[in-house]
Design an enzyme around this catalytic site. Structure first.
Site, PDB file in Angstrom:
ATOM      1  N   GLU A 333       0.919  -1.305   0.016  1.00  0.00           N
ATOM      2  CA  GLU A 333       0.096  -0.124  -0.042  1.00  0.00           C
ATOM      3  C   GLU A 333       0.891   0.968   0.156  1.00  0.00           C
ATOM      4  O   GLU A 333       0.760   2.376  -0.819  1.00  0.00           O
ATOM      5  CB  GLU A 333      -0.938   0.130   1.224  1.00  0.00           C
ATOM      6  N   HIS A 334       1.887   1.352   0.924  1.00  0.00           N
ATOM      7  CA  HIS A 334       2.757   2.514   1.239  1.00  0.00           C
ATOM      8  C   HIS A 334       4.237   1.823   0.841  1.00  0.00           C
ATOM      9  O   HIS A 334       4.633   1.084   1.659  1.00  0.00           O
ATOM     10  CB  HIS A 334       2.799   3.209   2.449  1.00  0.00           C
TER      11      HIS A 334
END
Length: 448
Positions: A333-334
């Protein structure tokens, strides 16, 4: 004496590394048959009884005594009042974040386009915003105003006519920052309802809650399950899993910085995942020591510890090239590229929701105020999914205009293909518009 962290250690040189990594990344939703059935029952009740069911469920689940839906509607004036109840510093921060989010998303707007062919045929694409979008915001004192900005602003930039927000107020608790953010973001209507019942109301409409075209926003397992069930009736943004961060570091960043970057996602919940990948074994040891030393200073230390020890990892790789390979395998996601020259590695990143470039770019900046959206694909879905954006609130229609000459020429091709599929209605519909008598004589049933 502080107990050393029990965070998992992996080494890419291990013959079983791929299997261990797969096990680390595996995550199953806690949804079960009982949750699923309760959600289905709630959706059915809202569809059949509308406002009456919403009032009943709000009394039951949120501990509120309300007489009617009128008690669950917040007027615009209440949002404006919230702006006066937060501190000037908080208001300035919200407005600055909103300005940056709006500026970034303005650049995502798509325009309609068309082109004209030599025979006068016009082909194009018409971009149209959704009529109405529904925004789910978790309620109570621990709710997140940043999520309001990130979900509502792209919708308004896209040109959505009406943004409807639902936010539960358990035991009457309401977060003034959330209401202030809704005011700043341009939310049009607010209902103080939550859970699966709120999702059902947005999807199907009730006497008071308007039916929307798309439901976005985070929520608990009941909200996520409800979104699964109403998908198709309405669009949804995504079914989000636990929050994730993957840090790729060359070993030259302050280990305390990296430890805190890992904590920034681990503090979300016990299932959140925080992973560090580095070719420097000594640096991994330093970060492990920082984790041990800094953990007791965290307000959510118990949650962070459970997350770090249960789903976190420090991964040793041979070099930076292998670190990038691991990052693409994880599709986080990040993704933080905490390295000397992040631009050099960026072209090799294929799968990530958001990419944070350089040692000074913490993931937290993206969560709140950098500008790009913080609603990102999780659980490896960055392989085929993208962050929430303006394009999620716009749809595209194909435009086709045929001149008489264009219809005649294209009709020949359509006729051949349609008859190849044994669809004579299609073929004859195209053939009626063909003006070439010689072609029609040799290729149609009646030569006309």
């Amino acid at each position: 004496m502080t107990t050393p962290t029990a965070i998992r250690r992996l080494d890419a040189a291990d013959p079983d590394f791929a299997r261990h990594l797969d096990h680390l990344l595996s995550w199953e939703s806690v949804s079960d048959d009982s949750v699923n059935q309760r959600v289905l029952d709630i959706i059915k009740a809202v569809r059949e009884r509308g406002d009456e069911a919403l009032v009943e469920f709000t009394q039951k689940f949120d501990g509120l005594q309300v007489a009617s839906m009128a008690d669950l509607i917040l007027p615009r004036e209440r949002l404006e009042l919230a702006l006066t109840r937060i501190t000037p510093v908080q208001r300035e921060a919200l407005e600055k974040a909103a300005e940056r989010v709006r500026s970034y998303h303005e650049k995502q707007k798509q325009d309609s386009w068309s082109y004209t062919e030599a025979d006068g045929t016009v082909l194009g694409q018409k971009v149209t915003p959704l009529d109405r979008a529904g925004l789910y915001v978790p309620g109570g004192k621990a709710s997140y105003p940043s999520s309001v900005l990130m979900n509502a602003i792209p919708a308004k930039v896209a040109g959505v006519t009406e943004v409807v927000m639902v936010v539960p107020t358990p035991r009457g608790e309401i977060n003034e920052l959330v209401l202030a953010a809704a005011c700043i973001a341009g939310v049009d209507r607010v209902f103080t309802i939550g859970g699966a019942q709120a999702v059902a109301a947005l999807a199907y409409g009730t006497e008071s809650v308007p039916k929307v075209d798309k439901v976005v926003g985070p929520g608990n397992i009941y909200v996520a399950t409800a979104k699964r069930h109403v998908f198709g009736q309405v669009g949804i943004d995504m079914i989000a899993g636990p929050s994730e961060i993957l840090v790729v570091c060359d070993g030259q960043t302050d280990p305390d910085w990296i430890a805190m970057d890992l904590f920034s996602q681990a503090e979300h919940d016990e299932d959140a995942q925080a992973i560090l990948v580095s070719p420097d074994a000594d640096f991994l040891d330093k970060v492990a020591a920082s984790i041990t030393r800094l953990l007791p200073t965290m307000e959510r230390a118990a949650i962070v510890e459970t997350s770090i020890n249960g789903r976190g990892a420090l991964i040793k790789v041979a070099d930076m090239a292998q670190a990038i390979e691991v990052a693409n395998r994880i599709a986080p996601e990040h993704l933080e590229l905490s390295v000397a020259d992040p631009e050099a590695w960026l072209p090799q990143i294929r799968h990530a929701g958001a990419i944070f470039m350089g040692r000074h770019t913490s993931e937290a900046l993206g969560d709140y105020c950098a500008g790009p959206n913080h609603v990102l694909p999780t659980s490896g879905t960055a392989r085929f999914s993208s962050p929430l954006g303006v394009y999620d609130f716009q749809k595209r229609s194909s435009i086709i205009y045929c001149s008489p000459q264009g219809a005649s020429e294209l009709g020949k091709t359509a006729s051949v293909l349609a008859r190849g599929e044994s669809l004579s209605g299609h073929a004859r519909s195209a053939e009626y518009r063909i003006t070439d008598p010689d072609w029609k004589a040799g290729n149609t049933e009646d030569g006309k």
